[in-house]
Design an enzyme around this catalytic site. Structure first.
Site: not given
Length: 306
Positions: A47, A135, A164, A209
């Site tokens: 993002t 991640y 995540k 998240v």
């Protein structure tokens, strides 16, 4: 470890029309998120358009955010690079700039098996003095998925402290929750979902998240609080409201995933007065007036913009 929980949104990186970092808007983004009640910030994630930024720009973003946050919440900073030596180089830079933890993916472009991916994370953890998060984002890694078994093994060995999960693989996520619990919960497990956070928290996620929290952090705060209190019907209603607002990402047309997802967030944040410009990296081009108006219509219809 107790600091790494709750809502830790991936922070949007505002840009000026020239393509340079808009640091004044970035400070307002931080204020917007903290005022909305978030528990931490994930800087330089997807993002945050990390892959479009130079090394110097990445460090500058961390400096600005760390300066504004001033220790009020932890900063988890993405070090998205192809192989361990490059991740380590990025990690050392961002830790100096103020990162409290780093995030790394599996190697990409490099062709590695699971044993080699495990070594990748071990090399990173041995070289940095802050916690490491994994991640799991196969869509950006040519389909490479971090298995629940590997993640729990690395957590049990204290190589990583959390995950995540942006895999979109709900079966694997439930298995990760179960395996992690059976191992004594060595990992903090975060969902990277936007639209089923209530279900993921019910399943046992430690936090969320959500990129869309850049637009509406308050609703995610209310959702997290409802889930923590076991008010699941309220949580479901809040999630449905968020989902209606999230329709903005389907409004920009003729663009790739970055242009529609993060791009729509930026348009909304611009319309809400959080950032000055909805500029994206030059590769992605500018938005049309029709794109902006279509996002505005969703914001008005859902009550976010009056």
């Amino acid at each position: 470890m107790t600091a790494f929980s709750g809502i830790i949104p991936p922070v949007v990186t505002p840009l000026l029309p020239s393509g340079e970092i808009d640091h004044a808007s970035l400070v307002r983004v931080v204020d917007h998120l903290l005022d909305g009640g978030v528990d931490g910030l994930f800087v330089l994630g997807s993002t945050g358009e990390v892959t479009y930024l130079t090394d110097e720009e990445r460090v500058a973003v961390v400096h600005t955010i760390a300066g504004r946050v001033a220790g009020r919440v932890p900063l988890i900073v993405g070090c998205m690079e192809t192989t361990a030596p490059r991740v380590i180089d990025q990690a050392r830079r961002v830790v100096t700039a103020g990162a409290d933890a780093i995030v790394a993916t599996a190697p990409f472009y490099a062709l590695n098996n699971e044993k080699e991916i495990a070594r990748h994370f071990r090399l990173i953890a041995a070289a940095v003095d802050v916690p490491v998060f994994a991640y799991d984002v196969p869509v950006r890694l040519g389909g490479v998925k971090l298995s629940p078994e590997l993640l729990v093994e690395l957590g049990s060995q204290k190589v990583i402290v959390g995950v995540k999960d942006s895999s979109g693989n709900d079966v694997a996520f439930r298995r990760l929750i179960a395996l992690n619990k059976a191992a004594g919960s060595p990992l903090k497990v975060f969902t990277g979902h936007e639209l089923v956070n209530d279900l993921m928290l019910l399943a046992g996620a430690d936090g969320q998240v959500p990129g869309f929290a850049n637009v509406d952090p308050v609703s995610y705060r209310k959702l997290a609080d409802a889930c923590a209190a076991g008010r699941w019907e309220e949580a479901s209603r809040l999630q449905e409201q968020i989902n209606a607002e999230f329709e903005i990402v389907f409004k920009p047309t003729g663009r790739g995933g970055d242009g529609t997802g993060v791009g729509a967030f930026k348009i909304a944040m611009h319309l809400l007065g959080v950032i000055d410009h909805p500029t994206q990296p030059a590769t992605l081009g500018e938005f049309s007036e029709a794109d902006i108006e279509s996002v505005r219509e969703v914001l008005v219809s859902t009550g976010l913009l009056r």
